[in-house]
Motif scaffolding. Structure first.
Motif, PDB file in Angstrom:
ATOM      1  N   SER A  72       0.828  -1.203   0.000  1.00  0.00           N
ATOM      2  CA  SER A  72       0.000   0.000   0.000  1.00  0.00           C
ATOM      3  C   SER A  72       0.862   1.252   0.000  1.00  0.00           C
ATOM      4  N   SER A  73       0.262   2.340  -0.459  1.00  0.00           N
ATOM      5  CA  SER A  73       0.937   3.629  -0.483  1.00  0.00           C
ATOM      6  C   SER A  73      -0.099   4.711  -0.247  1.00  0.00           C
ATOM      7  N   LEU A  74       0.129   5.557   0.726  1.00  0.00           N
ATOM      8  CA  LEU A  74      -0.799   6.624   1.058  1.00  0.00           C
ATOM      9  C   LEU A  74      -0.550   7.816   0.140  1.00  0.00           C
ATOM     10  N   VAL A  75      -1.615   8.319  -0.488  1.00  0.00           N
ATOM     11  CA  VAL A  75      -1.491   9.419  -1.440  1.00  0.00           C
ATOM     12  C   VAL A  75      -2.433  10.541  -1.037  1.00  0.00           C
ATOM     13  N   ASP A  76      -1.894  11.755  -0.991  1.00  0.00           N
ATOM     14  CA  ASP A  76      -2.684  12.945  -0.702  1.00  0.00           C
ATOM     15  C   ASP A  76      -2.832  13.725  -2.004  1.00  0.00           C
ATOM     16  N   ILE A  77      -4.041  13.854  -2.508  1.00  0.00           N
ATOM     17  CA  ILE A  77      -4.290  14.526  -3.788  1.00  0.00           C
ATOM     18  C   ILE A  77      -3.779  15.963  -3.776  1.00  0.00           C
ATOM     19  N   ARG A  78      -3.717  16.568  -2.604  1.00  0.00           N
ATOM     20  CA  ARG A  78      -3.227  17.952  -2.517  1.00  0.00           C
ATOM     21  C   ARG A  78      -1.766  18.063  -2.927  1.00  0.00           C
ATOM     22  N   ILE A  79      -0.971  17.031  -2.653  1.00  0.00           N
ATOM     23  CA  ILE A  79       0.438  17.052  -3.043  1.00  0.00           C
ATOM     24  C   ILE A  79       0.564  16.955  -4.561  1.00  0.00           C
ATOM     25  N   ILE A  80      -0.258  16.120  -5.178  1.00  0.00           N
ATOM     26  CA  ILE A  80      -0.248  16.004  -6.639  1.00  0.00           C
ATOM     27  C   ILE A  80      -0.627  17.340  -7.273  1.00  0.00           C
ATOM     28  N   MET A  81      -1.694  17.944  -6.774  1.00  0.00           N
ATOM     29  CA  MET A  81      -2.163  19.213  -7.339  1.00  0.00           C
ATOM     30  C   MET A  81      -1.174  20.352  -7.077  1.00  0.00           C
ATOM     31  N   GLN A  82      -0.513  20.334  -5.923  1.00  0.00           N
ATOM     32  CA  GLN A  82       0.492  21.358  -5.625  1.00  0.00           C
ATOM     33  C   GLN A  82       1.616  21.304  -6.656  1.00  0.00           C
ATOM     34  N   GLY A  83       2.097  20.098  -6.974  1.00  0.00           N
ATOM     35  CA  GLY A  83       3.141  19.941  -7.985  1.00  0.00           C
ATOM     36  C   GLY A  83       2.680  20.437  -9.345  1.00  0.00           C
ATOM     37  N   ALA A  84       1.447  20.120  -9.701  1.00  0.00           N
ATOM     38  CA  ALA A  84       0.909  20.555 -10.996  1.00  0.00           C
ATOM     39  C   ALA A  84       0.822  22.074 -11.068  1.00  0.00           C
ATOM     40  N   LEU A  85       0.386  22.689  -9.997  1.00  0.00           N
ATOM     41  CA  LEU A  85       0.266  24.148  -9.975  1.00  0.00           C
ATOM     42  C   LEU A  85       1.628  24.831  -9.967  1.00  0.00           C
ATOM     43  N   LEU A  86       2.577  24.281  -9.238  1.00  0.00           N
ATOM     44  CA  LEU A  86       3.903  24.895  -9.154  1.00  0.00           C
ATOM     45  C   LEU A  86       4.609  24.933 -10.502  1.00  0.00           C
ATOM     46  N   CYS A  87       4.442  23.905 -11.309  1.00  0.00           N
ATOM     47  CA  CYS A  87       5.133  23.892 -12.600  1.00  0.00           C
ATOM     48  C   CYS A  87       4.219  24.269 -13.763  1.00  0.00           C
ATOM     49  N   ASN A  88       3.040  24.799 -13.450  1.00  0.00           N
ATOM     50  CA  ASN A  88       2.077  25.233 -14.478  1.00  0.00           C
ATOM     51  C   ASN A  88       1.748  24.115 -15.459  1.00  0.00           C
ATOM     52  N   ALA A  89       1.555  22.922 -14.935  1.00  0.00           N
ATOM     53  CA  ALA A  89       1.247  21.767 -15.779  1.00  0.00           C
ATOM     54  C   ALA A  89      -0.174  21.873 -16.335  1.00  0.00           C
ATOM     55  N   VAL A  90      -0.328  21.418 -17.552  1.00  0.00           N
ATOM     56  CA  VAL A  90      -1.642  21.338 -18.185  1.00  0.00           C
ATOM     57  C   VAL A  90      -2.240  19.960 -17.951  1.00  0.00           C
TER      58      VAL A  90
END
Length: 102
Positions: A72-90
């Motif tokens: 198992s691996s615990l994932v926080d969607i906020r961390i994924i979205m933070q990375g996307a926002l920081l690098c202006n990912a589409v």
């Protein structure tokens, strides 16, 4: 004396080098992800990664979101979205490495 201080938040995104890798299909994404894995540890424990891309499907970066136990691996969607926002990912692609089924 009472002060009303608001903390300053600093979020940083840096790029080491300039990549021109493009993702046109799932095989391209798989090949790019595999370049970032240690082949000796890929089957050792479950890991969760996110690949961020710009509008031309050029890879902006890969971020390890979590690495946990064997099953198992615990994932926080906020961390994924933070990375996307920081690098202006589409767009982004997520990958979960798991143990092979025998």
């Amino acid at each position: 004396m009472k002060f009303n201080i608001v903390n300053e938040i600093k979020l940083i995104y840096t790029r080491k080098g300039n990549t021109e890798k493009e993702v046109l299909n799932s095989q391209d994404a798989t090949n790019i992800f595999r370049e970032h894995f240690d082949a000796d540890q890929i089957d050792y424990r479950e890991s969760f990664y996110s690949m961020y891309m710009n509008q031309a499907n050029k890879v902006l970066g890969i971020q390890k979101i979590s690495e946990s136990g064997i099953t198992s691996s615990l994932v926080d969607i906020r961390i994924i979205m933070q990375g996307a926002l920081l690098c202006n990912a589409v767009s982004f692609i997520i990958l979960i490495t798991t143990l092979p089924v025998i």
